[in-house]
Design an enzyme around this catalytic site. Structure first.
Site, PDB file in Angstrom:
ATOM      1  N   ILE A 123       7.136  48.723   7.127  1.00 11.94           N
ATOM      2  CA  ILE A 123       5.974  47.821   7.084  1.00 11.94           C
ATOM      3  C   ILE A 123       5.833  47.050   8.394  1.00 11.94           C
ATOM      4  O   ILE A 123       5.233  45.984   8.442  1.00 11.94           O
ATOM      5  CB  ILE A 123       6.050  46.870   5.868  1.00 11.94           C
ATOM      6  CG1 ILE A 123       7.304  45.982   5.907  1.00 11.94           C
ATOM      7  CG2 ILE A 123       6.033  47.659   4.580  1.00 11.94           C
ATOM      8  CD1 ILE A 123       7.316  44.895   4.816  1.00 11.94           C
ATOM      9  N   GLY A 124       6.408  47.643   9.437  1.00 12.29           N
ATOM     10  CA  GLY A 124       6.376  46.989  10.735  1.00 12.29           C
ATOM     11  C   GLY A 124       7.737  46.450  11.107  1.00 12.29           C
ATOM     12  O   GLY A 124       7.940  45.900  12.189  1.00 12.29           O
ATOM     13  N   ALA A 135      17.126  48.211   5.405  1.00 10.57           N
ATOM     14  CA  ALA A 135      18.012  48.709   6.471  1.00 10.57           C
ATOM     15  C   ALA A 135      19.387  49.047   5.908  1.00 10.57           C
ATOM     16  O   ALA A 135      19.938  50.117   6.193  1.00 10.57           O
ATOM     17  CB  ALA A 135      18.126  47.682   7.586  1.00 10.57           C
ATOM     18  N   LEU A 168      21.340  46.184  14.107  1.00  6.68           N
ATOM     19  CA  LEU A 168      21.178  47.602  14.440  1.00  6.68           C
ATOM     20  C   LEU A 168      20.395  47.788  15.723  1.00  6.68           C
ATOM     21  O   LEU A 168      20.663  48.700  16.497  1.00  6.68           O
ATOM     22  CB  LEU A 168      20.434  48.319  13.305  1.00  6.68           C
ATOM     23  CG  LEU A 168      21.168  48.428  11.983  1.00  6.68           C
ATOM     24  CD1 LEU A 168      20.248  49.010  10.932  1.00  6.68           C
ATOM     25  CD2 LEU A 168      22.404  49.303  12.146  1.00  6.68           C
ATOM     26  N   ASN A 169      19.376  46.941  15.890  1.00  5.14           N
ATOM     27  CA  ASN A 169      18.467  47.132  17.015  1.00  5.14           C
ATOM     28  C   ASN A 169      18.038  45.758  17.530  1.00  5.14           C
ATOM     29  O   ASN A 169      17.318  45.033  16.845  1.00  5.14           O
ATOM     30  CB  ASN A 169      17.249  47.943  16.543  1.00  5.14           C
ATOM     31  CG  ASN A 169      16.285  48.253  17.678  1.00  5.14           C
ATOM     32  OD1 ASN A 169      16.258  47.571  18.709  1.00  5.14           O
ATOM     33  ND2 ASN A 169      15.473  49.283  17.486  1.00  5.14           N
ATOM     34  N   LYS A 213      23.274  43.546   7.045  1.00  6.90           N
ATOM     35  CA  LYS A 213      22.859  42.588   6.019  1.00  6.90           C
ATOM     36  C   LYS A 213      21.345  42.525   5.801  1.00  6.90           C
ATOM     37  O   LYS A 213      20.902  42.136   4.736  1.00  6.90           O
ATOM     38  CB  LYS A 213      23.351  41.195   6.385  1.00  6.90           C
ATOM     39  CG  LYS A 213      24.807  40.926   5.981  1.00  6.90           C
ATOM     40  CD  LYS A 213      25.114  39.474   6.206  1.00  6.90           C
ATOM     41  CE  LYS A 213      26.471  39.069   5.641  1.00  6.90           C
ATOM     42  NZ  LYS A 213      26.736  37.655   5.969  1.00  6.90           N
ATOM     43  N   GLY A 214      20.540  42.825   6.801  1.00  5.29           N
ATOM     44  CA  GLY A 214      19.085  42.767   6.608  1.00  5.29           C
ATOM     45  C   GLY A 214      18.469  41.549   7.261  1.00  5.29           C
ATOM     46  O   GLY A 214      19.068  40.471   7.290  1.00  5.29           O
ATOM     47  N   GLY A 233      14.566  41.066   7.528  1.00  9.26           N
ATOM     48  CA  GLY A 233      13.115  40.916   7.406  1.00  9.26           C
ATOM     49  C   GLY A 233      12.675  39.542   6.964  1.00  9.26           C
ATOM     50  O   GLY A 233      11.542  39.135   7.222  1.00  9.26           O
ATOM     51  N   GLU A 234      13.547  38.820   6.291  1.00  9.17           N
ATOM     52  CA  GLU A 234      13.096  37.574   5.666  1.00  9.17           C
ATOM     53  C   GLU A 234      13.778  36.315   6.176  1.00  9.17           C
ATOM     54  O   GLU A 234      13.190  35.240   6.160  1.00  9.17           O
ATOM     55  CB  GLU A 234      13.250  37.712   4.139  1.00  9.17           C
ATOM     56  CG  GLU A 234      12.220  38.696   3.608  1.00  9.17           C
ATOM     57  CD  GLU A 234      12.483  39.190   2.200  1.00  9.17           C
ATOM     58  OE1 GLU A 234      13.535  39.818   1.990  1.00  9.17           O
ATOM     59  OE2 GLU A 234      11.645  38.954   1.327  1.00  9.17           O
TER      60      GLU A 234
HETATM   61 MO1  MOS Z   1       9.375  41.287   0.574  1.00  8.10          MO
HETATM   62  S1  MOS Z   1       8.474  39.575  -0.103  1.00  8.10           S
HETATM   63  O1  MOS Z   1      10.457  41.692  -0.666  1.00  8.10           O
HETATM   64  O2  MOS Z   1       8.224  42.384   0.975  1.00  8.10           O
END
Ligand code: MOS
Length: 740
Positions: free
Chosen positions: A468-469, A512, A633-634, A703-704, A706-707
């Site tokens: 999603i980007g 990820a 990772l990046n 661990k991730g 995006g948020e």
């Molecule tokens: Mo996220 S709010 O789980 O796209």
């Protein structure tokens, strides 16, 4: 050959397609038999449709059909069939189901025409007569009707039970603060509006949908319309942002499928920017935080109570208050989370759902406590550092938050801050420095992936996840390139297709870790396949080589003890007479590990603001976000995620607000002229720091990301505004009128 791609700064492998316009989005796929659907939205918030006047619309040249609740294809009516992976308890909204109107902007008809323009013109001519009932859209008006969620939402932990005696400890505490905090309703508004193009192929459907999970969407369409599994395929190769708005299948998909089935032809439905305000949003949440501490600022009591809005038909839930029992050490904690129903669409997950909301209130209250205790806000956080997850009584799998505070403070120049509010000035501006902590769960999901080597020597990584980007394409290519010892240009990543190995919805910052682990496992299995074929070759130098005696590098498999004896992957395939060898893997999170450890990402966010005292205008001039999120990772895509999160946090603090008209029951500013988001001029200097953090939750240590970037960002800005002005605004966004 480079040393390895994982951990480096790798530009997006899908970047050239995106910047050249070759990447196709859901509303762009062409078909010869394509018809265009335009949605007619309800102008009332609550009531019943009495009648439609469709005469003028039908007379518009090019109109093919008008679908309403009186005239729609059959859908299954049991609630189970309407569910999706990301659905909360309740009855999901299905468009055109019946004559009831449950929120303003609800789709009430779909006009389908030969051209988009004809459909749009005709849709404007549809007249609907309603029986209007009074509705409520402001959660504050429903405060007295708040209720405990009747059923817990899958994957969302309820507040932990109370520990100690929060009320007693608060009463006895020498230093205390208490405040009511509120965030505004925010709409996701990704750059790409929601759209679905449904190809009708002799009764089978190929659906291009703007969605974060094709596996989930496919199951939804199959169940809702009672179609055979094999007759539906869903694709989302590119997604122009989503922030959670694409976790659940949205109504434009259902409408496009309805029209395609009815008309037996391909149909596209694209929502307008206005209509992007007619489904999912970050729920309006009323919060009260009360903190008690000793004279040294050490916490003795935490109380955090929240009431969040949900729709009349679903009990949407998120973890808002749990963070207050987790981030700081405290033995007396009481947390509550209740819902109140309003007449809007069901709110939904929006980037770091729950944490963004709850950690804002907690971190604003912690800042207030720091002033009350006369302790530096950063020092106060260090004094209350949690070495253990007290909610679940577990150690952390890793937690380098202390390093985030230290490195962030140094890069930001926290030491230049003078303690008193309104004590720093530059020219006409009041200057303020604020800090906040961020936290998000490091989650993983079961996930499958396939790795294949083709006769041209290329590696293909395939699974049904989305990008999603966030950079999913790129990190999967990096992982694959390293695993097989290939240049990254020789890796092809295929995602966003329900015919590929199973993926959960791409969200929760788990993609990820989950897709990456599955891809790595598939590559490991593929290496064994390649070795098997290499060993079987006539006079193979690897005939007796075991897997741990060989290396895969430069497109060749070689003995470690005799690198000269190597075989190229292509030769091995050729000798075996194979066009392609492949291996599939199913990743599942390590349950034993998860039982033993609490896994979270952390951040320390520092913000500098300048406030024009006469105009009340706030400028965020500098942000430093120091992140502990396991293995990065990046470096490039990771940094972008944090930058984006910080920008959204600035928007939350200062700009974003969907304003309800309480009389009409609708959001008034449903456009980008009046719904403000940070523009370039609002975003100045943002520095991202990743601190080293080793974690063993999965083999890659991911661990991730995006948020975590948004969590705490709004609080850091709001705290800086207080430091600059001495004025505590507890209701976001902090617009000039609230400061004057
Ligand atoms: Mo996220 S709010 O789980 O796209």
């Amino acid at each position: 050959m480079p040393e390895g791609y994982v951990g480096g700064a790798q530009p997006r492998v899908d970047g050239p397609l995106k910047v050249s316009g070759l990447a196709q989005y859901a509303g762009e796929f062409p078909a010869e038999d394509l018809a265009y659907g335009v949605v007619v939205s309800s102008s009332v918030a609550k009531g019943r449709i009495l009648r439609f006047d469709l005469e003028a619309a039908r007379a518009t040249p090019g109109v093919v059909a008008i679908l309403t609740h009186k005239d729609r294809p059959t859908v299954t009516t049991d609630a189970e069939s309407h569910q999706d992976q990301a659905a909360p308890p309740g009855l999901p909204f299905i468009p055109l189901l019946d004559e009831r109107v449950v929120y303003s902007g609800q789709p009430v008809a779909l006009v389908v025409a030969e051209t988009f323009e004809a459909a749009r013109d005709a849709a404007a001519l549809v007249r609907v007569e309603y029986e209007v009932e009074a509705g409520v859209v402001d959660v504050a008006e429903r405060r007295d009707a708040a209720y405990d969620p009747p059923e817990k939402r899958d994957g969302v932990p309820p507040p932990p039970p109370p520990r100690g005696d929060a009320d007693g400890a608060f009463a006895a505490a020498p230093v205390k603060v208490s405040g009511d905090y509120r965030i505004a309703v925010e709409h996701h508004n990704p750059m790409e509006p929601h759209a679905s193009t449904v190809f009708w192929r002799g009764g089978k459907l190929v659906v291009h949908d703007k969605v974060q999970g094709v596996t989930n969407t496919k199951a939804f369409v199959v169940n809702l319309f009672g179609l055979p599994e094999d007759d539906v395929r869903v694709l989302s190769p590119f997604v122009g942002g989503a922030f959670g708005s694409g976790l659940r299948p949205q109504y434009q998909l259902t409408l496009a499928v309805m029209a395609a089935l009815r008309l037996k032809r391909s149909v596209r439905v694209t929502l307008t920017r206005d209509q992007m305000f007619t489904f999912t949003y970050r729920p309006d949440t009323l919060q009260t935080v009360a903190l008690g501490a000793g004279p040294d600022g050490r916490l003795r009591s935490i109380r955090h109570d929240a009431i969040a809005c949900t729709s009349t038909y679903e009990d949407y839930q998120e973890a808002v208050v749990n963070w207050s029992g987790l981030i700081y050490a405290c033995d007396n904690v009481s947390l509550s989370y209740r819902l109140a129903k309003v007449d809007t669409a069901t709110p939904g997950d929006m980037r770091a759902p729950g944490a963004t909301t709850g950690v804002y209130a907690l971190e604003a209250a912690i800042d207030e406590l720091a002033y009350a205790a006369k302790v530096d806000p950063l020092e106060l956080r260090l004094r209350n550092y949690a070495e253990r997850d007290q909610n679940d009584d577990k150690p952390f799998s890793s937690k380098e938050l202390r390093a985030c505070y230290e490195r962030g403070a140094e890069a930001f120049g926290w030491s230049r801050r003078s303690p008193e509010p309104r004590s720093m000035r530059e020219g006409r501006d009041l200057v303020g420095l604020g800090v906040a902590t961020g936290c998000w769960e490091a989650m993983m999901q079961p996930h499958s992936a396939r790795a294949a080597l083709t006769a041209d020597g290329k590696l293909e990584i395939a699974c049904a996840t989305a990008d999603i980007g966030t950079g999913t394409y790129t990190i999967l290519a990096q992982i694959g390139a390293d695993a097989l010892g290939l240049p990254i240009d020789d890796v092809v990543v295929r995602i966003g297709d329900s015919s590929l190995p199973m993926a959960p919805v791409e969200g929760g910052s788990w993609a990820a870790a989950s897709a990456g682990s599955a891809a790595q496992m598939a590559c490991a299995a593929l290496r064994e396949e390649i070795l098997k074929h290499a060993r079987a070759m006539e006079n193979s130098p690897l005939a007796n080589a075991a897997l741990d005696h060989v290396v895969f590098s430069g497109g060749r498999v070689a003995r470690k003890d005799d690198p000269a004896g190597s075989i190229s992957y292509v030769e091995a395939l050729k000798a075996a007479g194979r066009e392609r060898v492949e291996a599939k893997a199913d990743f599942a999170p390590d349950e034993e590990f998860q039982k033993k450890f609490a896994a979270y990402t952390h951040s320390a966010v520092f913000a500098e603001v300048r406030v024009d005292e006469e105009l009340g205008v706030v400028r965020v001039t500098r942000v430093v976000s120091a992140i502990a999120a396991g293995k990065i990772l990046n470096q490039m895509t990771a940094r972008s995620q944090i930058l984006g999160g910080v920008v959204m946090g600035i928007g939350m603090a200062l700009h974003e607000e969907s304003m309800p008209d309480r009389r009409l029951g609708r959001f008034m500013n449903h456009n980008f002229g009046e719904y403000h988001i940070p523009s370039h001029a609002d975003v100045r200097d943002i520095e991202v720091i990743f601190v080293d953090e080793a974690d063993e939750a999965n083999p890659l240590g991911i661990k991730g990301l995006g948020e975590i970037g948004i969590v705490g960002a709004a609080a850091a800005v709001a705290n800086a505004v207080f430091h600059a002005t001495g004025k505590r605004v507890r209701e976001l966004p902090i617009t000039p009128d609230k400061l004057l």
